[in-house]
Design a protein around this motif. Sequence first.
Motif, PDB file in Angstrom:
ATOM      1  N   THR A  70       1.973   1.752  -3.594  1.00  0.00           N
ATOM      2  CA  THR A  70       0.882   2.422  -4.335  1.00  0.00           C
ATOM      3  C   THR A  70       0.736   3.907  -4.005  1.00  0.00           C
ATOM      4  O   THR A  70       0.725   4.817  -4.867  1.00  0.00           O
ATOM      5  CB  THR A  70      -0.277   1.806  -4.155  1.00  0.00           C
ATOM      6  N   TRP A 120       1.008  -1.187   0.024  1.00  0.00           N
ATOM      7  CA  TRP A 120       0.123   0.133   0.023  1.00  0.00           C
ATOM      8  C   TRP A 120       0.996   1.184   0.093  1.00  0.00           C
ATOM      9  O   TRP A 120       0.587   2.284  -0.436  1.00  0.00           O
ATOM     10  CB  TRP A 120      -1.067  -0.096   0.987  1.00  0.00           C
ATOM     11  N   ARG A 121       1.899   1.202   0.729  1.00  0.00           N
ATOM     12  CA  ARG A 121       3.139   2.429   0.670  1.00  0.00           C
ATOM     13  C   ARG A 121       3.632   2.578  -0.903  1.00  0.00           C
ATOM     14  O   ARG A 121       3.715   3.653  -1.273  1.00  0.00           O
ATOM     15  CB  ARG A 121       4.023   2.103   1.688  1.00  0.00           C
TER      16      ARG A 121
END
Length: 277
Positions: free
Chosen positions: A120, A117-118
């Motif tokens: 992204t 998620w980081r």
Amino acid sequence: MRGEIRASHHPEALAMEIQSNQGLLVTGDVNPNIINIALERGPHLHLNRVQGHALPENAMSGFNCQKKEIYYSVSPGSKLCAGFLKKKIVIDIADHLYGEFALDILASNNIRRIEPWRFTLLSNSILNRLNTIDGRNQIPSITTDLATSLVDALCCYQGVDPDAEKPLPNNDLVRNFVKHSLEKGTKEPISIDQLTDSLFTSKSVLSSAIKKSTGLTPLTFLRNVRLEQVRTELIKGDPKTSVIEVAHRYGFPSRGHFSRYYREQFGELPRETLAKD
């Protein structure tokens, strides 16, 4: 070659996106006042190398603040986002948020797997910078947010892929191949035999090393170098310039093959390049 390069520049931050259907090699000196980050997605990440090291999935690379040279490959069919920030901004934020721990990572690492998620979030931050039409009033905020996201990603996840520490076999050979191709190839056509003699290696070893780094064979890489040489001549030439003479000068004896290769790489015919102002 088919692809696209987009870039957005400001004194505080530069963002770039590269897409290519072929492998690319990027090399050059590092600006001592800049820290760059690169994030790549694609089906052939196993072909990508950063300073000779393999690139795992969901990895951020290129951020080492002490390196003096950029040397990496973009794998075929990939999308690469890159951000370039003032080193002082990144180091100040790293020191403020995480202290010596963050500063040590910036000084001693150059590839780090981060949480998906980081990954992204960082990619989107760079793309948002590219998509900002008039962001003059937003630049300080965008720059600070991107630098903060970078530091958080580095320090909040310990999952470093062990393969990222394994250097590519024959990394120096690939580096020297690129150097010889670009330096000697700008003056006259060069052949694989000339390169293997200059590099003191065999064709099989050279072919394997180049293929693993770029996704291209040495012959294809050299052909692309010669096509770039021809294009440079045509751009500088006048309407009376003979395309065939220029092509022959850089080692393309077949008119049909030359035109096909040229169109595949640049999306236009040689005469169309020559006709441009």
